[in-house]
Design a protein around this motif. Structure first.
Motif, PDB file in Angstrom:
ATOM      1  N   LEU A 151      -3.621   4.567  -1.802  1.00 35.96           N
ATOM      2  CA  LEU A 151      -3.085   5.918  -1.647  1.00 35.96           C
ATOM      3  C   LEU A 151      -1.601   5.874  -1.309  1.00 35.96           C
ATOM      4  O   LEU A 151      -0.810   6.672  -1.832  1.00 35.96           O
ATOM      5  N   SER A 152      -1.187   4.959  -0.456  1.00 35.34           N
ATOM      6  CA  SER A 152       0.226   4.818  -0.093  1.00 35.34           C
ATOM      7  C   SER A 152       1.069   4.463  -1.311  1.00 35.34           C
ATOM      8  O   SER A 152       2.139   5.045  -1.538  1.00 35.34           O
ATOM      9  N   ALA A 153       0.564   3.499  -2.117  1.00 38.11           N
ATOM     10  CA  ALA A 153       1.307   3.072  -3.301  1.00 38.11           C
ATOM     11  C   ALA A 153       1.401   4.194  -4.328  1.00 38.11           C
ATOM     12  O   ALA A 153       2.468   4.427  -4.919  1.00 38.11           O
ATOM     13  N   ASP A 154       0.302   4.918  -4.549  1.00 34.65           N
ATOM     14  CA  ASP A 154       0.303   5.998  -5.540  1.00 34.65           C
ATOM     15  C   ASP A 154       1.190   7.156  -5.103  1.00 34.65           C
ATOM     16  O   ASP A 154       1.882   7.763  -5.925  1.00 34.65           O
ATOM     17  N   THR A 155       1.190   7.467  -3.803  1.00 36.10           N
ATOM     18  CA  THR A 155       2.053   8.540  -3.296  1.00 36.10           C
ATOM     19  C   THR A 155       3.525   8.184  -3.455  1.00 36.10           C
ATOM     20  O   THR A 155       4.337   9.020  -3.866  1.00 36.10           O
ATOM     21  N   GLY A 156       3.862   6.941  -3.139  1.00 37.47           N
ATOM     22  CA  GLY A 156       5.236   6.496  -3.337  1.00 37.47           C
ATOM     23  C   GLY A 156       5.651   6.563  -4.790  1.00 37.47           C
ATOM     24  O   GLY A 156       6.777   6.962  -5.113  1.00 37.47           O
ATOM     25  N   LEU A 157       4.731   6.204  -5.684  1.00 31.67           N
ATOM     26  CA  LEU A 157       5.026   6.257  -7.118  1.00 31.67           C
ATOM     27  C   LEU A 157       5.253   7.694  -7.576  1.00 31.67           C
ATOM     28  O   LEU A 157       6.186   7.972  -8.347  1.00 31.67           O
ATOM     29  N   VAL A 158       4.413   8.616  -7.098  1.00 32.50           N
ATOM     30  CA  VAL A 158       4.543  10.022  -7.494  1.00 32.50           C
ATOM     31  C   VAL A 158       5.903  10.576  -7.047  1.00 32.50           C
ATOM     32  O   VAL A 158       6.592  11.258  -7.814  1.00 32.50           O
ATOM     33  N   PHE A 159       6.298  10.270  -5.808  1.00 31.14           N
ATOM     34  CA  PHE A 159       7.598  10.731  -5.316  1.00 31.14           C
ATOM     35  C   PHE A 159       8.738  10.115  -6.121  1.00 31.14           C
ATOM     36  O   PHE A 159       9.728  10.781  -6.435  1.00 31.14           O
TER      37      PHE A 159
END
Length: 260
Positions: A151-159
């Protein structure tokens, strides 16, 4: 229609640029949030004085930050007018059925200053921090707060993708506007339906372009096997004297506004 300055990184050498992205993210977002708690003249004085100091240290001209305010002038005007005419209190001036009150004047300036402050600190973060660094900062902070790694990695990618797409789509919007003006579109017409028709001639191609770019990005990520293997973190954490001073000053400003 002006190009949006948000999401734009200005690459110059400055002490603010050199700060750790996580420290800047927490500090600037904290200052943007605390702007809505400013209520007295002392609060606003401390708040904007701190911004001017940081803006000077960023080695970016003040007019670059003022462009952000110019891009949201319509929102500020609406807030100012609604506060001015629709706030009950001691009447200063009556214009027909509308009245300007002392509380309305104070509220109009107060709410406008809060919005301006939040936007200015957001622009300061955007101008002095690379989009990829912001994404990594968000990912790192989520990871430290015990969020799931994926979740942390995907959120960073989305931002990261969102921040990169803002200036790209903004530039494309400007190109579409120029093309439609060459075809006879009138964005300054006094006729509401003509302006709406001209706006649709920009919005529809822009949405199609955004969908096309997102599809191309999804295909490129799939071709590079994104998400099929665990990512390796190679970044080295940095928290030196500059970060400590910035964190201390931001904390003291926020604390003084809350106490006051």
């Amino acid at each position: 229609m002006r190009q949006l300055p948000l999401g734009r990184f200005i690459n110059v050498a400055s002490p603010i640029h050199d700060l750790d992205a996580r420290t800047k993210f927490i500090g600037f977002i904290g200052m943007a949030v605390i702007s809505f708690f400013c209520s007295t003249a002392l609060d606003f004085s401390l708040f904007f004085l701190y911004f001017l100091i940081l803006a000077r240290l960023s080695n970016i001209q003040l007019k670059q930050y003022l462009r952000v305010i110019r891009s949201i002038w319509l929102l500020l005007l609406m807030i100012f007018v609604f506060q001015l005419f629709f706030t009950p209190g001691r009447i200063l001036l009556s214009i027909g059925k509308l009245s300007i009150t002392l509380e309305g004047v104070m509220g109009a300036f107060s709410y406008s200053a809060r919005i301006i402050g939040a936007i200015l600190y957001s622009a300061l973060l955007s101008y002095t921090t690379q989009p990829l660094s912001i994404a990594k900062a968000i990912e790192s902070l989520m990871f430290k707060f015990r969020f799931p790694k994926k979740l942390s990695a995907d959120t960073g990618l989305v931002f990261s993708i969102a921040l990169r797409f803002i200036p790209i789509l903004s530039q494309e919007m400007e190109n579409i506007v120029l093309s439609q003006k060459a075809r006879g579109a009138d964005f300054e017409s006094k006729n509401l339906f003509k302006r709406l028709k001209s706006s649709l001639s920009v919005i529809i191609p822009l949405v199609v372009l955004a969908l096309r770019k997102s599809e191309e990005l999804a295909v490129a990520m799939d071709m590079r096997y994104y998400g099929r293997y665990e990512r390796v973190r190679c970044s080295k954490e940095k928290f030196g004297l500059g970060e400590k001073l910035f964190a201390l000053m931001s904390f003291l400003i926020i604390l003084s506004i809350i106490i006051n």
